[in-house]
Scaffold this motif. Structure first.
Motif, short mmCIF file in Angstrom:
data_model
loop_
_atom_site.label_atom_id
_atom_site.label_comp_id
_atom_site.label_asym_id
_atom_site.label_seq_id
_atom_site.Cartn_x
_atom_site.Cartn_y
_atom_site.Cartn_z
N ALA A 114 -6.45 1.04 7.26
CA ALA A 114 -7.61 1.84 6.86
C ALA A 114 -7.18 3.16 6.25
N VAL A 115 -6.21 3.83 6.88
CA VAL A 115 -5.75 5.12 6.36
C VAL A 115 -5.06 4.95 5.01
N LEU A 116 -4.18 3.96 4.91
CA LEU A 116 -3.45 3.76 3.66
C LEU A 116 -4.38 3.36 2.52
N THR A 117 -5.38 2.53 2.81
CA THR A 117 -6.33 2.14 1.76
C THR A 117 -7.12 3.35 1.27
N LEU A 124 0.83 -1.21 0.00
CA LEU A 124 0.00 0.00 0.00
C LEU A 124 0.86 1.26 0.00
N GLY A 125 1.97 1.22 0.75
CA GLY A 125 2.85 2.38 0.76
C GLY A 125 3.48 2.64 -0.60
N ALA A 126 3.88 1.58 -1.29
CA ALA A 126 4.44 1.75 -2.63
C ALA A 126 3.39 2.30 -3.60
N TRP A 127 2.15 1.82 -3.47
CA TRP A 127 1.07 2.32 -4.34
C TRP A 127 0.80 3.80 -4.07
N VAL A 128 0.77 4.19 -2.79
CA VAL A 128 0.57 5.60 -2.45
C VAL A 128 1.70 6.45 -3.02
#
Length: 275
Positions: free
Chosen positions: A252-255, A167-171
């Motif tokens: 939840a926050v990252l999604t 998720l961090g890489a996608w953000v």
């Protein structure tokens, strides 16, 4: 009947060759880009691994060896280094190539001419950048362990680590695409400096978020940084005994941030492609 008497088939009876579906075209583009990624693993490592690994070396080996930093600092810092590698690799892997492709090389035209919706072209680039970010996180962890001599290891937390890093890489990829497609080329370098610096230094890479309670203003500022939730998610999965944000909060926050930034980045990409 002679050849001249052979009836010519009507135009309506000639079946056109079916065009490949969007899914097949996207899969072919992803396959090509992932093959290039496999050949450039060492480039990825040099591009994004030097900064976090040198930070780890200075803070732990040099400052720790002099007694300036506590002996347990490396265990808190290494999860942050993994988070830093994931997000910044995703950001740089999509932002820098797009600046060139939309700039003087115009290589993006080849992708835009493919039988594929423009939005899916953008999603494909996000996917490849995310894979690169995840690979960087996986590679940085053992290298960091070699530098400091040990590393927090908890097999039960590995699925959480991989999910948070993904998720961090996608953000990071979505942030990079938004910057590269919405800002003029001559301002990209300035934008990277202005954005990357606070992302790194307010992302709880070096410290757990709950321990900032004595500085509520700074704790609130770090809560606005998506890097904080990547760092805390990785740290909590590897070091559950250390004070950290709950894992479900990080997910939840990252999604939510990933969904919002994906919508923004794809719209920026489409608008730039049309221009």
């Amino acid at each position: 009947m002679t050849a001249l008497d052979t009836p010519t088939p009507l135009r309506s009876q000639v079946r056109p060759r079916p065009r490949p579906g969007a899914g097949r075209v996207l899969a072919a583009l992803l396959r090509r880009d992932l093959m290039v990624t496999g050949r450039e693993l060492w480039v990825i490592l040099l591009q994004v691994g030097l900064t976090p690994l040198f930070m780890l070396f200075v803070f732990d080996t040099i400052l720790g060896g002099q007694g300036i930093v506590g002996s347990g600092f490396a265990e808190l810092f290494l999860p942050g280094v993994v988070a830093l590698a994931a997000l910044t690799t995703g950001l740089q892997s999509v932002a820098l190539p797009l600046v060139k492709e939309f700039g003087f090389t115009m290589e993006i035209e080849d992708r835009l001419l493919a039988p594929l919706p423009t939005g899916l072209v953008a999603v494909g680039k996000l996917i490849v950048a995310t894979v690169r970010g995840l690979l960087a996180a996986v590679l940085v962890y053992p290298l960091g362990a070699l530098i400091v001599g040990s590393a927090p290891w908890r097999p039960a937390g590995l699925p959480m680590v991989l999910l948070v890093a993904l998720l961090g890489a996608w953000v990071g990829a979505a942030i990079g695409m938004s910057l590269a497609t919405s800002l003029p080329v001559q301002r990209i370098n300035v934008a990277f400096s202005v954005i990357l610096t606070p992302i790194i230094w307010t992302g709880c890479i070096h410290y757990p978020w709950p321990r900032l309670s004595s500085m509520p203003w700074y704790q609130a500022a770090t809560a606005l940084n998506p890097m904080t939730y990547v760092s805390e998610g990785v740290r909590g999965a590897l070091l559950p005994g250390v004070p950290h944000l709950p894992g479900w909060v990080c997910l939840a926050v990252l999604t939510t941030v990933a969904a919002v930034l994906t919508w923004v980045s794809v719209r920026c990409f489409i608008r730039r492609a049309v221009q």
